[in-house]
Scaffold this motif. Sequence first.
Motif, short mmCIF file in Angstrom:
data_model
loop_
_atom_site.label_atom_id
_atom_site.label_comp_id
_atom_site.label_asym_id
_atom_site.label_seq_id
_atom_site.Cartn_x
_atom_site.Cartn_y
_atom_site.Cartn_z
N ASN A 21 -75.13 -109.01 -5.12
CA ASN A 21 -75.25 -108.53 -6.71
C ASN A 21 -74.78 -106.94 -6.74
N PRO A 22 -73.65 -106.70 -7.49
CA PRO A 22 -73.26 -105.41 -7.60
C PRO A 22 -74.48 -104.49 -8.06
N ALA A 23 -75.35 -104.78 -8.73
CA ALA A 23 -76.49 -104.06 -9.24
C ALA A 23 -77.33 -103.37 -8.34
N MET A 24 -77.20 -103.97 -6.98
CA MET A 24 -77.95 -103.60 -5.87
C MET A 24 -77.34 -102.40 -5.17
N GLY A 25 -75.99 -102.30 -5.49
CA GLY A 25 -75.44 -101.05 -4.94
C GLY A 25 -74.00 -101.06 -4.07
N TRP A 26 -73.69 -102.30 -3.77
CA TRP A 26 -72.42 -102.05 -2.74
C TRP A 26 -71.27 -101.48 -3.58
N PRO A 27 -71.15 -101.52 -4.90
CA PRO A 27 -70.00 -100.89 -5.42
C PRO A 27 -69.99 -99.28 -5.05
N LEU A 28 -71.06 -98.67 -4.73
CA LEU A 28 -71.39 -97.32 -4.63
C LEU A 28 -70.78 -97.02 -3.21
N ALA A 29 -71.04 -98.05 -2.33
CA ALA A 29 -70.62 -97.81 -0.91
C ALA A 29 -69.17 -97.65 -0.81
N VAL A 30 -68.66 -98.75 -1.69
CA VAL A 30 -67.06 -98.60 -1.71
C VAL A 30 -66.50 -97.28 -2.35
N TYR A 185 -63.25 -102.38 0.32
CA TYR A 185 -62.85 -100.91 0.92
C TYR A 185 -61.59 -101.18 1.67
N ARG A 186 -61.64 -101.91 2.74
CA ARG A 186 -60.72 -102.05 3.86
C ARG A 186 -59.80 -103.03 3.56
N TYR A 187 -59.81 -104.16 2.84
CA TYR A 187 -59.02 -105.22 2.71
C TYR A 187 -58.51 -105.65 1.21
N LEU A 188 -59.60 -105.70 0.61
CA LEU A 188 -59.30 -106.38 -0.89
C LEU A 188 -58.97 -105.51 -2.18
N GLY A 189 -59.35 -104.15 -1.88
CA GLY A 189 -58.93 -103.04 -2.84
C GLY A 189 -59.78 -103.30 -4.11
N LEU A 190 -59.47 -102.25 -4.96
CA LEU A 190 -60.15 -102.03 -6.33
C LEU A 190 -59.63 -103.24 -7.45
N LYS A 191 -58.36 -103.55 -6.99
CA LYS A 191 -57.83 -104.79 -7.90
C LYS A 191 -58.55 -106.02 -7.81
#
Length: 220
Positions: A21-30, A185-191
Motif C-alpha cells: 500500500n503506497p500509504a505506508m511509505g514506499w513511494p517516499l523510499a523511491v 526506482y531501479r527498473y520501472l521508473g516514475l512512468k
Amino acid sequence: MSSTSALWLAVVALGLYHGLNPAMGWPLAVANGLAQKRDGAVFATLLPLGGGHLAAMSVALLPFAWLAGYVAWSRPIQLAAGGLVLLFGAYRLVRPRHPRALARIPPTQLAWWSFWMATAHGAGLMLLPFALGLCQPAAAGGGAAAHATVMGAMAASNVATALSVAAVHTAAMLLAGLSIAWAVYRYLGLKFLARTWLNLDAAWAASLVLAGAAGIVSAA
C-alpha cells in the motif's frame, strides 16, 4: 495447517499487504533514492519507516494483549476489539480521505510520519483479531495467590506475543514495501507510478471490516 500457523500466516500476509500500500511509505523510499541519486538511499528509509510502523502496531496491540491475559475478560475484549475494527473499517469506507495533518509532517521525519500514517489508517487495528487469537488463555490456578500469579504470567506472555506479532508483521511490510520501491526506482521508473498508481483505500477499509467481523466470529 493448525489454527496457530494460520494466524501467523495471516499476520505475515497483512504485512505484505500493508507494504504494497503506497500509504505506508514506499513511494517516499523511491523519492529518497531519486533525490540522492544512489541506490543505498532507497534502503536508508528502512529504519525510520519500519520503526514508525512497528511503534504504531505495538501501541494498538499491547493494551488489548495485556488485558486479554485476564482470562475472565478475554472474550469480551475480543468482541470489543472486533467491533472496534469493524466500525473503523466502515468509517474508512464512508470517509476515505487522508487526515490533512499528515501532510504537514515533512519527509525528513519518516519515522514520525510512518507512525501516524499507520495509526490513522488503522493498520494496527487490522492485526488485533489475529494477535488476540494467538494469545491463549491459561489454566486456572488453585487458589487466590496462585490464580493471581497465573494471570500475571499470562498477561506478560500475551504482551510478548503482541510484540512478536508487531515485529513479524513489520518485517513483512518492509520486505514488500522496499521490494516494490527498489523495483520502481531501479527498473520501472516514475512512468510506472503514473500509469498504475495503486489506490487501495477502499480495499483497505473493506479489509478492516472483514478483520473485525472475523474477530467477532472467532470470539463468539
